[in-house]
Design a protein around this motif. Structure first.
Motif, mmCIF file in Angstrom:
data_model
loop_
_atom_site.group_PDB
_atom_site.id
_atom_site.type_symbol
_atom_site.label_atom_id
_atom_site.label_comp_id
_atom_site.label_asym_id
_atom_site.label_seq_id
_atom_site.Cartn_x
_atom_site.Cartn_y
_atom_site.Cartn_z
ATOM 1 N N PHE A 1 0.787 -1.095 -0.048
ATOM 2 C CA PHE A 1 0.033 -0.188 0.040
ATOM 3 C C PHE A 1 0.923 1.263 -0.003
ATOM 4 O O PHE A 1 1.406 1.597 1.055
ATOM 5 C CB PHE A 1 -0.782 -0.007 1.319
ATOM 6 C CG PHE A 1 -1.927 -1.118 1.371
ATOM 7 C CD1 PHE A 1 -2.542 -1.520 0.427
ATOM 8 C CD2 PHE A 1 -1.103 -2.148 2.507
ATOM 9 C CE1 PHE A 1 -3.610 -2.807 0.611
ATOM 10 C CE2 PHE A 1 -1.901 -3.277 2.501
ATOM 11 C CZ PHE A 1 -3.016 -3.666 1.677
ATOM 12 N N LYS B 1 -5.341 -0.501 -3.517
ATOM 13 C CA LYS B 1 -5.587 1.037 -3.704
ATOM 14 C C LYS B 1 -6.252 1.667 -2.661
ATOM 15 O O LYS B 1 -6.746 1.243 -1.836
ATOM 16 C CB LYS B 1 -6.500 1.178 -5.009
ATOM 17 C CG LYS B 1 -6.066 0.357 -6.373
ATOM 18 C CD LYS B 1 -4.695 1.420 -7.051
ATOM 19 C CE LYS B 1 -4.376 0.819 -8.196
ATOM 20 N NZ LYS B 1 -3.192 1.440 -8.773
ATOM 21 N N GLN B 2 -5.898 2.852 -2.384
ATOM 22 C CA GLN B 2 -6.443 3.646 -1.475
ATOM 23 C C GLN B 2 -7.702 3.795 -1.773
ATOM 24 O O GLN B 2 -8.360 4.162 -2.780
ATOM 25 C CB GLN B 2 -5.679 5.321 -1.248
ATOM 26 C CG GLN B 2 -6.426 5.955 -0.027
ATOM 27 C CD GLN B 2 -5.417 7.381 0.247
ATOM 28 O OE1 GLN B 2 -4.207 7.078 -0.172
ATOM 29 N NE2 GLN B 2 -6.246 8.084 0.971
ATOM 30 N N TRP C 1 -10.647 -4.536 3.894
ATOM 31 C CA TRP C 1 -9.993 -3.169 3.938
ATOM 32 C C TRP C 1 -9.290 -3.203 5.187
ATOM 33 O O TRP C 1 -9.438 -4.040 6.118
ATOM 34 C CB TRP C 1 -10.952 -1.938 3.961
ATOM 35 C CG TRP C 1 -11.928 -1.921 2.803
ATOM 36 C CD1 TRP C 1 -11.928 -2.483 1.754
ATOM 37 C CD2 TRP C 1 -12.983 -1.034 2.685
ATOM 38 N NE1 TRP C 1 -12.917 -1.882 0.862
ATOM 39 C CE2 TRP C 1 -13.622 -1.056 1.604
ATOM 40 C CE3 TRP C 1 -13.704 -0.011 3.607
ATOM 41 C CZ2 TRP C 1 -14.620 -0.487 1.078
ATOM 42 C CZ3 TRP C 1 -14.768 0.561 3.118
ATOM 43 C CH2 TRP C 1 -15.293 0.401 1.827
ATOM 44 N N ARG D 1 -5.562 6.215 6.491
ATOM 45 C CA ARG D 1 -5.877 6.147 5.257
ATOM 46 C C ARG D 1 -6.643 4.749 5.257
ATOM 47 O O ARG D 1 -6.187 3.744 6.090
ATOM 48 C CB ARG D 1 -4.882 6.127 4.115
ATOM 49 C CG ARG D 1 -4.038 7.502 4.050
ATOM 50 C CD ARG D 1 -3.079 7.501 3.254
ATOM 51 N NE ARG D 1 -2.194 8.936 3.255
ATOM 52 C CZ ARG D 1 -1.504 9.533 2.254
ATOM 53 N NH1 ARG D 1 -1.765 8.923 0.928
ATOM 54 N NH2 ARG D 1 -0.952 10.439 2.609
ATOM 55 N N TRP E 1 -7.521 1.322 2.728
ATOM 56 C CA TRP E 1 -7.039 0.699 1.671
ATOM 57 C C TRP E 1 -7.713 -0.595 1.226
ATOM 58 O O TRP E 1 -8.319 -1.519 2.334
ATOM 59 C CB TRP E 1 -5.410 0.276 1.870
ATOM 60 C CG TRP E 1 -4.504 1.128 2.565
ATOM 61 C CD1 TRP E 1 -4.448 1.782 3.762
ATOM 62 C CD2 TRP E 1 -3.803 2.064 1.494
ATOM 63 N NE1 TRP E 1 -3.455 2.666 3.793
ATOM 64 C CE2 TRP E 1 -3.286 2.960 2.458
ATOM 65 C CE3 TRP E 1 -3.525 2.284 0.284
ATOM 66 C CZ2 TRP E 1 -2.242 4.123 2.270
ATOM 67 C CZ3 TRP E 1 -2.724 3.318 -0.056
ATOM 68 C CH2 TRP E 1 -1.988 4.199 0.665
ATOM 69 N N THR F 1 -4.720 2.612 7.941
ATOM 70 C CA THR F 1 -3.196 2.909 8.597
ATOM 71 C C THR F 1 -3.263 4.270 9.175
ATOM 72 O O THR F 1 -3.886 4.972 8.848
ATOM 73 C CB THR F 1 -2.166 2.756 7.526
ATOM 74 O OG1 THR F 1 -2.643 3.665 6.246
ATOM 75 C CG2 THR F 1 -2.050 1.145 7.116
ATOM 76 N N GLY G 1 1.373 5.495 -0.286
ATOM 77 C CA GLY G 1 0.699 6.728 -0.587
ATOM 78 C C GLY G 1 1.387 7.573 0.614
ATOM 79 O O GLY G 1 1.381 8.785 0.637
ATOM 80 N N HIS G 2 1.542 7.007 1.788
ATOM 81 C CA HIS G 2 1.969 7.922 2.826
ATOM 82 C C HIS G 2 3.290 8.329 2.734
ATOM 83 O O HIS G 2 4.252 7.663 1.955
ATOM 84 C CB HIS G 2 2.004 6.959 4.327
ATOM 85 C CG HIS G 2 0.876 6.743 5.009
ATOM 86 N ND1 HIS G 2 0.080 7.429 5.276
ATOM 87 C CD2 HIS G 2 0.122 5.204 5.112
ATOM 88 C CE1 HIS G 2 -1.155 7.017 6.010
ATOM 89 N NE2 HIS G 2 -1.147 5.559 5.653
ATOM 90 N N ASP H 1 -7.594 10.797 2.363
ATOM 91 C CA ASP H 1 -7.110 10.944 3.462
ATOM 92 C C ASP H 1 -8.133 11.450 4.564
ATOM 93 O O ASP H 1 -8.836 12.060 4.323
ATOM 94 C CB ASP H 1 -5.813 11.777 3.589
ATOM 95 C CG ASP H 1 -4.832 11.359 2.483
ATOM 96 O OD1 ASP H 1 -5.069 10.449 1.612
ATOM 97 O OD2 ASP H 1 -3.824 12.099 2.395
#
Length: 226
Positions: free
Chosen positions: A19, A56-57, A37, A48, A50, A40, A21-22, A61
């Motif tokens: 995952f 995918k997110q 799901w 977020r 996922w 995090t 994105g962060h 956020d």
């Protein structure tokens, strides 16, 4: 005759998903009820969601300012999430909308561990200010009032706080009150009065995690020197 060189067997365990994105450390992760799901919490100030299958997110956020997010915990009914942050605020979120339900203020330093009581009516938090607190989650009362006065734990910082399965006791762990001390205690508190019930001794470094057994009501301990 030289013995044949053994080749290292590749690990049979490989990541099922990543995952991405962060933008800072990810401090916490929880599974959501359907198992499809995960959520995090990160130093980048966001929570977020996922999709486990796609990686995918899901949605935007979850943010409330830029404070680092530490611990997160899902309510027993799966409808709410609580988070602890660098600014000392405990935040209660609606799982469906990603919006803040309420904020609980009172800690004077970072809040890292958070957890729920088994009935979902209380949230517990621990802080680097050395205290543990209980918060009322009932809608008509969830305006920031604590159930008890702040528990002065004697830990320099509280690294973990957990409610017993029958909700009568609270266990805390962390670091000693002063840096020169070498005693790393686990402390058991009465959930109604906030009074110390027992002190468990033996660990030689910070206590970072605790779990109650359901049958015996004893505490299992895992620390950072294992």
């Amino acid at each position: 005759m030289a013995s044949p060189t053994k080749t290292k067997e590749p690990s049979a365990i490989t990541p099922r998903q990543k995952f991405e994105g962060h933008t800072e450390w990810v401090w916490s992760i929880i599974h959501l009820p359907d198992g499809q799901w995960v959520m995090t919490g990160s130093y980048d100030g966001s929570l977020r969601m996922w999709d486990v299958k796609s990686g995918k997110q899901i949605g935007d956020d979850w943010r409330d300012g830029e404070s680092k997010v530490y611990g997160i915990a899902l309510s027993p009914d799966g409808k709410k999430v609580v988070s602890g942050s660098e600014d000392g605020v405990v935040r209660l979120w609606d799982i469906d909308t990603g919006k803040i339900i309420t904020k609980w203020m009172g800690h004077k330093d970072k809040v890292k561990p958070v957890c729920w009581s088994r009935d979902g009516r209380r949230v517990l938090s621990g802080s680097e200010d050395g205290t543990a607190r209980q918060w009322d989650v009932e809608p008509e009362k969830a305006r920031g009032e604590t159930i008890l006065a702040s528990i002065e734990t004697g830990h320099r910082e509280v690294r973990v706080v957990v409610s017993s399965p029958d909700m009568t006791l609270i266990a805390t762990g962390g670091s000693p009150e002063a840096a020169e001390y070498t005693d790393y205690f686990i402390k058991i508190w009465d959930a109604k009065t906030g009074k110390l019930v027992a002190t468990l001794k033996g660990h030689t470094t910070w206590v970072n995690s605790l779990a109650w057994t359901i049958i015996s009501e004893l505490v299992r301990k895992v620390d950072s020197n294992k």
